[in-house]
Design a protein around this motif. Sequence first.
Motif, PDB file in Angstrom:
ATOM      1  N   VAL A  98     -12.904  -3.778   5.273  1.00  0.00           N
ATOM      2  CA  VAL A  98     -12.125  -3.731   6.507  1.00  0.00           C
ATOM      3  C   VAL A  98     -11.133  -4.877   6.453  1.00  0.00           C
ATOM      4  CG1 VAL A  98     -12.204  -3.907   9.012  1.00  0.00           C
ATOM      5  CG2 VAL A  98     -14.029  -2.710   7.798  1.00  0.00           C
ATOM      6  N   ASP A  99      -9.849  -4.553   6.652  1.00  0.00           N
ATOM      7  CA  ASP A  99      -8.774  -5.538   6.641  1.00  0.00           C
ATOM      8  C   ASP A  99      -7.998  -5.375   7.933  1.00  0.00           C
ATOM      9  OD1 ASP A  99      -6.873  -7.408   5.912  1.00  0.00           O
ATOM     10  OD2 ASP A  99      -5.730  -6.003   4.672  1.00  0.00           O
ATOM     11  N   ASN A 100      -8.337  -6.193   8.926  1.00  0.00           N
ATOM     12  CA  ASN A 100      -7.775  -6.066  10.269  1.00  0.00           C
ATOM     13  C   ASN A 100      -8.026  -4.661  10.805  1.00  0.00           C
ATOM     14  OD1 ASN A 100      -6.828  -8.755  10.451  1.00  0.00           O
ATOM     15  ND2 ASN A 100      -5.035  -8.206   9.251  1.00  0.00           N
ATOM     16  N   GLU A 101      -6.996  -3.850  10.920  1.00  0.00           N
ATOM     17  CA  GLU A 101      -7.118  -2.496  11.470  1.00  0.00           C
ATOM     18  C   GLU A 101      -7.246  -1.435  10.384  1.00  0.00           C
ATOM     19  OE1 GLU A 101      -6.872  -1.506  14.892  1.00  0.00           O
ATOM     20  OE2 GLU A 101      -7.189  -3.625  15.320  1.00  0.00           O
ATOM     21  N   ARG A 102      -7.381  -1.823   9.132  1.00  0.00           N
ATOM     22  CA  ARG A 102      -7.400  -0.879   8.022  1.00  0.00           C
ATOM     23  C   ARG A 102      -8.786  -0.766   7.406  1.00  0.00           C
ATOM     24  NH1 ARG A 102      -1.853  -1.538   4.745  1.00  0.00           N
ATOM     25  NH2 ARG A 102      -0.528  -1.908   6.540  1.00  0.00           N
ATOM     26  N   ILE A 103      -9.102   0.426   6.928  1.00  0.00           N
ATOM     27  CA  ILE A 103     -10.305   0.661   6.140  1.00  0.00           C
ATOM     28  C   ILE A 103      -9.829   0.904   4.712  1.00  0.00           C
ATOM     29  CG2 ILE A 103     -12.281   2.162   5.746  1.00  0.00           C
ATOM     30  CD1 ILE A 103     -12.059   2.931   8.747  1.00  0.00           C
ATOM     31  N   VAL A 104     -10.369   0.147   3.773  1.00  0.00           N
ATOM     32  CA  VAL A 104      -9.971   0.260   2.375  1.00  0.00           C
ATOM     33  C   VAL A 104     -11.172   0.731   1.565  1.00  0.00           C
ATOM     34  CG1 VAL A 104      -9.063  -0.997   0.381  1.00  0.00           C
ATOM     35  CG2 VAL A 104      -8.316  -1.621   2.693  1.00  0.00           C
ATOM     36  N   GLN A 154     -12.643   1.522  -2.319  1.00  0.00           N
ATOM     37  CA  GLN A 154     -12.408   1.148  -3.699  1.00  0.00           C
ATOM     38  C   GLN A 154     -13.613   1.544  -4.534  1.00  0.00           C
ATOM     39  OE1 GLN A 154     -10.970  -2.898  -4.372  1.00  0.00           O
ATOM     40  NE2 GLN A 154     -12.577  -3.172  -5.877  1.00  0.00           N
ATOM     41  N   SER A 214       1.509   5.264   0.688  1.00  0.00           N
ATOM     42  CA  SER A 214       1.040   6.398   1.481  1.00  0.00           C
ATOM     43  C   SER A 214       0.975   7.652   0.620  1.00  0.00           C
ATOM     44  CB  SER A 214       1.974   6.645   2.665  1.00  0.00           C
ATOM     45  OG  SER A 214       1.575   7.806   3.361  1.00  0.00           O
ATOM     46  N   MET A 268       0.844  -1.169   0.000  1.00  0.00           N
ATOM     47  CA  MET A 268       0.000   0.000   0.000  1.00  0.00           C
ATOM     48  C   MET A 268       0.892   1.236   0.000  1.00  0.00           C
ATOM     49  SD  MET A 268      -3.374   0.416   2.365  1.00  0.00           S
ATOM     50  CE  MET A 268      -4.028  -1.202   2.070  1.00  0.00           C
TER      51      MET A 268
END
Length: 81
Positions: A38-44, A46, A3, A1
């Motif tokens: 939601v991927d563990n602690e991440r918001i994605v 798309q 930044s 990913m």
Amino acid sequence: MKSTGVVRKVDELGRIVLPIEIRKSLDINVKDPVEIFVDNERIVLQKYCPACIFCGNADNVVFFNGKRICTDCLEEIKKKL
């Protein structure tokens, strides 16, 4: 990913403004649907495209390398490899 260095605050209604540079680079326009994962602690986020990226068929679509592709196109790709 990758930044972007962009930080935004969430407003009282839970909204976040996506910078125009990011929207342009991802071809996200006003009123376009955006999918939330939601991927563990991440918001994605798309851009929502429910159809196959090759033929536009929305039936029998599966994820392949993070992209939506119909099973017919997937079989065609397998044949060419």
